[in-house]
Design an enzyme around this catalytic site. Sequence first.
Site, PDB file in Angstrom:
ATOM      1  N   ASP A 445       0.908  -1.295  -0.040  1.00  0.00           N
ATOM      2  CA  ASP A 445       0.141   0.060  -0.005  1.00  0.00           C
ATOM      3  C   ASP A 445       0.831   1.298   0.092  1.00  0.00           C
ATOM      4  OD1 ASP A 445      -2.526   1.516   0.100  1.00  0.00           O
ATOM      5  OD2 ASP A 445      -3.127   0.069   1.674  1.00  0.00           O
ATOM      6  N   ASP A 507     -11.132   1.722  -2.912  1.00  0.00           N
ATOM      7  CA  ASP A 507     -11.444   1.153  -1.865  1.00  0.00           C
ATOM      8  C   ASP A 507     -12.979   1.350  -1.631  1.00  0.00           C
ATOM      9  OD1 ASP A 507      -9.371   0.636  -0.709  1.00  0.00           O
ATOM     10  OD2 ASP A 507      -9.171   2.412   0.733  1.00  0.00           O
TER      11      ASP A 507
HETATM   12  C1  DGJ Z   1      -5.881   1.683   2.155  1.00  0.00           C
HETATM   13  C2  DGJ Z   1      -6.320   0.340   1.049  1.00  0.00           C
HETATM   14  O1  DGJ Z   1      -7.033   0.824  -0.193  1.00  0.00           O
HETATM   15  C3  DGJ Z   1      -7.142  -0.693   1.803  1.00  0.00           C
HETATM   16  O2  DGJ Z   1      -7.586  -1.749   1.101  1.00  0.00           O
HETATM   17  C4  DGJ Z   1      -6.679  -1.098   2.956  1.00  0.00           C
HETATM   18  O3  DGJ Z   1      -5.540  -1.865   3.055  1.00  0.00           O
HETATM   19  C5  DGJ Z   1      -6.311   0.105   3.796  1.00  0.00           C
HETATM   20  N1  DGJ Z   1      -5.389   1.038   3.065  1.00  0.00           N
HETATM   21  C6  DGJ Z   1      -5.545  -0.111   5.108  1.00  0.00           C
HETATM   22  O4  DGJ Z   1      -5.000   0.920   5.953  1.00  0.00           O
END
Ligand code: DGJ
Length: 680
Positions: A445, A507
């Site tokens: 990430d 997300d």
């Molecule tokens: C952002 C990501 O897009 C989510 O899927 C998740 O992994 C969160 N970060 C975790 O902090």
Amino acid sequence: MSLLQAELIVLNGKHVTAILECVPDSAPLWRYWGPRLPDGVGPRAALSDVRPLPSFSLDYDQPLSVFPGLGVGWFGQSALLAHRAGEDWTFQATSCDIARVDAHTVCITLSDEVAHIEVVVSLSLDADTDVMTLSSQLTNKGEDVLDVQWLAAGALPLPQDASTVRSYSGRHNNEFMAVDDTLTRSIWRRENRRGLTSHDCFPGAVVTCADGTVYGAQFAWSGNHTQSIEWTDDGRYHWQMGEWLAPGEVRLAAGKSIQTPEMLATCATDPNGVAQNFHAAIRQRINWPSGTMKPRPVHLNTWEGFYFKHDLAELKALADSAAAIGIERFVLDDGWFEGRNDDTTSLGDWWPDPEKYPSGLKPLADHVTGLGMEFGLWVEPEMVNPDSELFRAHPDWALHINGRPQITARNQLVLDMTREDVLEYLFIKISYLLDSLPISYLKWDHNRDLTVAGARPLYRQQVHSAYALMAKLRTAFPHIEIEACAGGGGRIDAGIIRHTHRFWTSDCIDAVSRMTMQRAFLQFMPPEVMGSHVGTAPAHSTGRAQSMDFRAGVALAGHFGVELDVRQVQGQDCDTLKHWIAKYKAYRGQMHAGKLWMGDAGDNIVWQAHGNADDLLLFVYRMQPMGQRHMPTLRLPMLDASKTYQVEGAEYDGAWLKAIGLSLLHAKAETCQMLRIAAL
Ligand code: DGJ
């Protein structure tokens, strides 16, 4: 009048041709890039013979070349902006050396003896994909430092009838929002200065011409970038892509070089053709652990089901339920490392939280693998929270400029990835996890934009360092796959795909919102790298609720996963989910290797067909309630008019399906039908 026979470089793909005209000691001129011309067809005459000088213009004509330079007769955008303390600020080749690497690749070395600069333009038109790959390398041949402000990766011509350009904007939870602009005599430009690919400025665009031809380009880079299209004096347009460079970011010492990332460009008769070409090109770029892609496993991601609340017993029970419904990879998301109970702390402290995992992650990882699933782990290596052991020990490791505030985002700062000690630390910490646990997958990430990138701007080096860390880890642990994520879809590009195997698209997993995003994603990237999950209803990001069938039907179009507490999915919903998981497994081979066509049948029906024209899996999505009394018919332009097709037991003439279309059953809003269309 006898015309000078033009000396040409002709590159042919299956459906695309590019023609350059060689000019003594100068950069070759762009004569053509577009749909395939028959063999042997070219302009014949040199451009200088057929293009009279306009009135009140220079007594020297400089048409669009592969590397247009400022200041010597070219008034359009320059492929290079550089200077040596105010000197050597123009660029024009004084000699040109053209190397035909093979039938599809040419390397053009442009030396400027006046400015003491050498540029090598590489241009390759892949015969299998029809995608042209362009890049430039610049070397400072002078004695003093060369300040480079702009170096185009590619400079391409677009035809006179290029009329609209579609690019993509967005934000966290709302990626890939199409922005349609009309091309005019004003320059069109999109710039990203966020330090990573960004949610709001995908590095790619699609241009449509009045005759229906569609051109697409994308920039293979996970950092700042600029893309621009400018009208030229002969009525054509001129498309450039390159890195956006901060002031002083590239200062080349004597003898030093800079290499641009690649620009990928193609054209076709419609947007689906462009997408298919890009899919084929991206497929070539992915480095799968064993050399070939294995079937994309069904994911379970813990994020939306658990967030930071990790409880070993519950996670084990979750794994049991996941395995029972056919899930194949269990990805433990954020929240597993020491002190990480919310998003305010602990990034950088890459060891298991002893309260949540008293014996480390091994009991959970073993439990997961014991159930026959793969175990994946979330990390965010480039980040540090001020409230972390790492930051307390090494506050200077975070990117900063003395005297300027360090602005946090999601409570975090960015590590200076250009420091050897930072890379070493991250390599050791992640290697230890990969060594000691049965991990086969990392979700990588990057949850913020960059602000100050070092006392000297280090934006581009940050990206190269992140790539290098991924490469080093993959060399040490060749079985690992990586998912590129950046607060959802903030790092989706053809550069990072060389190191990764999946993108987390957004997300937002509300299936209605996802439909728009996914279809835009699929314009550039193939379905097998598009992470798409079934979330809860109502969706956490939007509060909207959709049926299990619709959520799963939308997720099926990519690399399928589930992101909820599957233990809570009961009764009919559980059967439905199991049914879609089984369908995904049955069809993923076809969907992840085949071609893709997308279309809009009208009255809020959108469709996509995966496979090949003789055997298609058709998804028909109704997004809104019926607005018409009768359903529209769905035309399938890819079919063969001379063949007969079977659709769910009934026979149809190919010519009919192409011209008039498939009759559809009534459908409620937010529903998905899946049909198989096979040639007899
Ligand atoms: C952002 C990501 O897009 C989510 O899927 C998740 O992994 C969160 N970060 C975790 O902090």
